[in-house]
Scaffold this active site. Structure first.
Site, PDB file in Angstrom:
ATOM      1  N   TYR A   1      11.301   3.771  -4.372  1.00  0.00           N
ATOM      2  CA  TYR A   1      10.748   4.861  -5.173  1.00  0.00           C
ATOM      3  C   TYR A   1      11.852   5.268  -6.147  1.00  0.00           C
ATOM      4  O   TYR A   1      12.861   5.838  -5.740  1.00  0.00           O
ATOM      5  CB  TYR A   1      10.422   6.006  -4.221  1.00  0.00           C
ATOM      6  CG  TYR A   1       9.510   7.105  -4.734  1.00  0.00           C
ATOM      7  CD1 TYR A   1       9.084   7.189  -6.046  1.00  0.00           C
ATOM      8  CD2 TYR A   1       9.063   8.088  -3.850  1.00  0.00           C
ATOM      9  CE1 TYR A   1       8.244   8.200  -6.464  1.00  0.00           C
ATOM     10  CE2 TYR A   1       8.217   9.101  -4.261  1.00  0.00           C
ATOM     11  CZ  TYR A   1       7.812   9.153  -5.574  1.00  0.00           C
ATOM     12  OH  TYR A   1       6.983  10.174  -5.984  1.00  0.00           O
TER      13      TYR A   1
ATOM     14  N   LYS B   1       7.993   1.639  -6.937  1.00  0.00           N
ATOM     15  CA  LYS B   1       7.221   2.631  -7.663  1.00  0.00           C
ATOM     16  C   LYS B   1       8.175   3.240  -8.671  1.00  0.00           C
ATOM     17  O   LYS B   1       9.120   3.953  -8.310  1.00  0.00           O
ATOM     18  CB  LYS B   1       6.693   3.725  -6.726  1.00  0.00           C
ATOM     19  CG  LYS B   1       5.730   4.642  -7.480  1.00  0.00           C
ATOM     20  CD  LYS B   1       5.711   6.074  -7.026  1.00  0.00           C
ATOM     21  CE  LYS B   1       5.146   6.930  -8.151  1.00  0.00           C
ATOM     22  NZ  LYS B   1       5.097   8.365  -7.789  1.00  0.00           N
TER      23      LYS B   1
ATOM     24  N   VAL C   1       0.619   4.444  -9.772  1.00  0.00           N
ATOM     25  CA  VAL C   1       0.615   5.502  -8.761  1.00  0.00           C
ATOM     26  C   VAL C   1       0.585   6.830  -9.512  1.00  0.00           C
ATOM     27  O   VAL C   1       1.616   7.470  -9.690  1.00  0.00           O
ATOM     28  CB  VAL C   1       1.863   5.388  -7.858  1.00  0.00           C
ATOM     29  CG1 VAL C   1       1.784   6.410  -6.720  1.00  0.00           C
ATOM     30  CG2 VAL C   1       2.007   3.975  -7.289  1.00  0.00           C
TER      31      VAL C   1
END
Lengths: 306, 306, 306, 306
Positions: D139, D167, D209
């Site tokens: 992330y 992400k 996302v």
């Protein structure tokens, strides 16, 4: 206010400043570089930007660059000039010189070195626009200026007719898109990010100011042409080739700063391609060594440029 | 290398640059300010520093400041000059002018605007020192330069004879102390933090370069004298009075940047004290309004200065 | 509101958390460390601070630390507990556990990880204070929290009775002094900077929370005692010895992060001094190697501690 | 190593965490939100991300979220879980709980709060991957973590089989593209930037996302479907509608932090759309007021969602 017709569009490389081994502006190489860029089909030239080592050039050297390029171009394409300095009064000095040299537009950052504020940034751009009397482009470069120009600020100044456009080198393509979507007056949005040009154009950006365009102007004009005629697939293929070539800027690694590494790579590539006589960069930058130049040569070869 | 005798010590205010209402250097007020500082007993003067609005002055204005102050001082005290610009070649231009003007020492930051590196910072200071031929002081001002000069780098350059000292405006008194404890060659350590002068001197610092010293030079020289004779309690009392006075720099609040607020406060106070004719600050700074000037007047009165 | 009598003062080391080779809390070594600190004459203990590797401890491990230390100390000195987590609800969980364990005070940072705001920071501290029911100290650690607690915010919350004091690890001694000068209610100002303790006390700080105090508690209590009786010269001599010892935190150099280097050095030194069984630090920290431990040993010897 | 077939693709919204007026997880509203997302055609769900207010949820609340969502989804789509905490040992606790709850993949940031280093980040991800035994996604969220994950680091860990994807919420689409171009092993590249999804997919990203996907899941799945079938023009039209809708996150303005403003806007919109019962956000966030909720309502209406 800029009319839509007069809007700046296309490929506008920030022209490198070749130097002699004793750190003087090499006007012969600079002229050759300009020819190389014009032959590559660029739409305009941007002198005295960050990729031009403007931060390293004395005022006298800046003037040599202006006179050399404006004189040599002779009106074939617009020439924009960076007026990069810490605050309004110092920027206005560069404005005066650039206007005298006959440039077509001015590119200014927000104030830096000082601790600034949106109210001051507004006053700054308004003052520069009035005194310049030429289209003024905001240069959004947070890595150098340590301020991000917000979409609100840009659009407010666009609406007032103060700014004719923005060169966005922030890397923040989400912010870029908000400016594109929210603009009402004609306002040129130019990306300074070498590896997301196809997508910026896709979002509606009007052009690109690619440092890497010094090395491969034809690549960027081809990319732009493909995008303009809606052949996005071809644009992407070209962009991906250029994105791989862009790896040259990392060859210098951690033994030098990002400016040394990036600007050194552009000049090493131009030297290897025979465009400029000497790849030297201004003090106090760390020069690339032979091994690093060799790796740049290999990346050029992979991109079909050697 | 500096001998211990020649080491810079004491109170060295960064001299504000008074301006006329049309933003020209007000040489008459500047001369009056120099007299005010000399009458306050300062040990040297530092022109063209951040508190001098050096970032806002054109080259021509910088030269007026140099000539005015060096001429008026006439050798009574040393005059140091800031040579503040983005990179080595541009700094060297300022060095040449300052040397011609007859200053006693030079003050330079690390490169800024560019993405720099310790190797480049070393080359920068070495080049400036050689070309200047005068004692060179490093100006550590991360809020503007966005690089912190490490103790290791400073001491390496001190050991080479490149740097004669540092003006530390980083606010990092722990780092300041490490430099003091680890220095071997004579190396002037000067704090630029207005409110921790007694403690910096206590740690072994050699002097102070206080922007607030424009407003109350006598306060800082009294503080320094108390400390020098070991009367630390009296030094603290004086420092606390000055620390309360320093609140003037926050009067501008959040409607302007820190430079506008701080430099505007110094000039407003000098104007209220009758030293300079006009409190104006250079563009694009936000001016203080009447209510804010009034609050500065009250703080001056509380400090016994009105 | 804290009465002046109850104000926290003196030397309050942030207690390291010794671990077994399989990264469990080594309660035996922890107990020995507490004895070492108490024998060194410290005034209170601060568990679960940054130097305690709180960021690396699971909730279960934090509870072991709390129970071990509170139990072993048995009320001889106050025990403060860090309640370090990202936001109010998570901090309140730690508050509940710490209160159950019987600590005397709580230490909390501003929210981190989230993009916060002064209004949120105020709500945060107010909520934690109400729910904790114990004296609450703000932990100002911008290097970790990426927010600096302003003097205005601290003093506002002090005035409300929300905060009993501040542990200032910002390194900004100018800001520390403004808090000291402007406080009205009893409000403990504790510096977390190991190398400027004499000067912080000189300015009026009430105590110190030195990570290096794990290694040499006697040094810091001696420093504090000298300062308390007005023997500032002796305080400075002791501080300078400790400042040289503090170089152990830089032994790890650039091959690891600052946390690995600093916390690893404290533990290596405690191991070399025979206080803890194993110098291991929690994952993912980079361990010091033998050569580095050897250099720490030499610095300990120079400081008279081996 | 992930096979190409198993690669995560498509629209994976970070599921907001609805709360009751007393700040408990509202499992009924959460279930309704999951149904709303599934009805919108999303490809997977990501719980306990930043948009889920994970930084504000206690461990018990995180577990309620996991159990509620995993239970309700019942395997219809993969559920990824954020394991957001400061360092490896604390992250491993969340890993254990998430694995027990039956999630399909884990999402972890680099260490934060501590001063970290690439060597530590590598150890961190390697340890989490081994202990998790599930696909692990990095992330990249520099605004919270204060570290940018470099393409080199991501690709090294991808090559080792440690990371199954990233992400990317850094906003740096140039960096995103370098990862896409240079990846060799199957490696899911998911953008977290709501307003550049079409261009990220154009570059070769595998999915998105989007926090805003809570409010308008159908918009993002439509965008993704258009892109998947090569109808880029329709994708852009949909993206531009969503980009205008994204203005809801700025309604809170400067009187609150960016988390309050953004997360508050998502919840206000979900409340106005009738998906969740209460728009409250966790402490210490500043709530939006009625006027601000009204402006959000207007933006929803403009986007055809009310």
């Amino acid at each position: 206010m800029t009319s839509a017709d007069a809007m700046l569009r296309g490929v506008i490389p920030p022209v490198c400043t070749p130097m002699t081994p004793d750190y003087q502006v090499d006007a012969v190489s600079l002229t050759r570089l300009v020819d190389h860029l014009l032959a590559g089909g660029v739409d305009a030239l941007f002198v005295l930007g960050s990729s031009s080592e403007v931060a390293y050039l004395t005022d006298a050297q800046r003037r040599v660059v202006l006179d050399t390029v404006v004189g040599h171009v002779g009106g074939q394409v617009p020439v924009l000039a960076g007026v990069i300095d810490m605050t309004t009064p110092r920027v206005l000095e560069h404005v005066r010189v650039a206007v005298e040299a006959g440039v077509s537009g001015l590119v200014a950052t927000a104030p830096f070195y000082t601790r600034t504020h949106p109210a001051e940034i507004r006053t700054h751009f308004r003052t520069v626009a009035v005194r310049g009397g030429l289209p003024l482009y905001a240069y959004d470069l947070p890595v150098s200026v340590h301020t991000k120009l917000s979409a609100d600020l840009l659009l407010e100044l666009a609406g007032e007719g103060v700014l004719a456009g923005v060169k966005d080198s922030s890397g923040d393509d989400g912010g870029l898109r908000q400016v594109i979507l929210r603009r009402e007056a004609p306002f040129s949005v130019l990306t300074g990010s070498e590896v997301t040009v196809d997508s910026a154009l896709w979002m509606g950006a009007d052009g690109v100011v690619p440092g890497l365009g010094n090395v491969d102007p034809h690549g960027y004009t081809e990319l732009y042409r493909c995008a303009s005629r809606g052949d996005w697939e071809a644009a992407r293929v070209e962009q991906e080739r250029l994105a791989r070539l862009f790896e040259i800027v990392h060859v210098g690694g951690t033994r030098m700063g990002g400016s040394s590494s990036g600007l050194g790579a552009f000049k090493a590539a131009l030297h290897l391609r025979g465009v400029i006589d000497c790849p030297i960069t201004a003090l106090p930058q760390v020069p690339l060594n032979d091994e690093e130049a060799g790796r740049i040569g290999k990346l050029l070869a992979s991109a079909g440029l050697l």
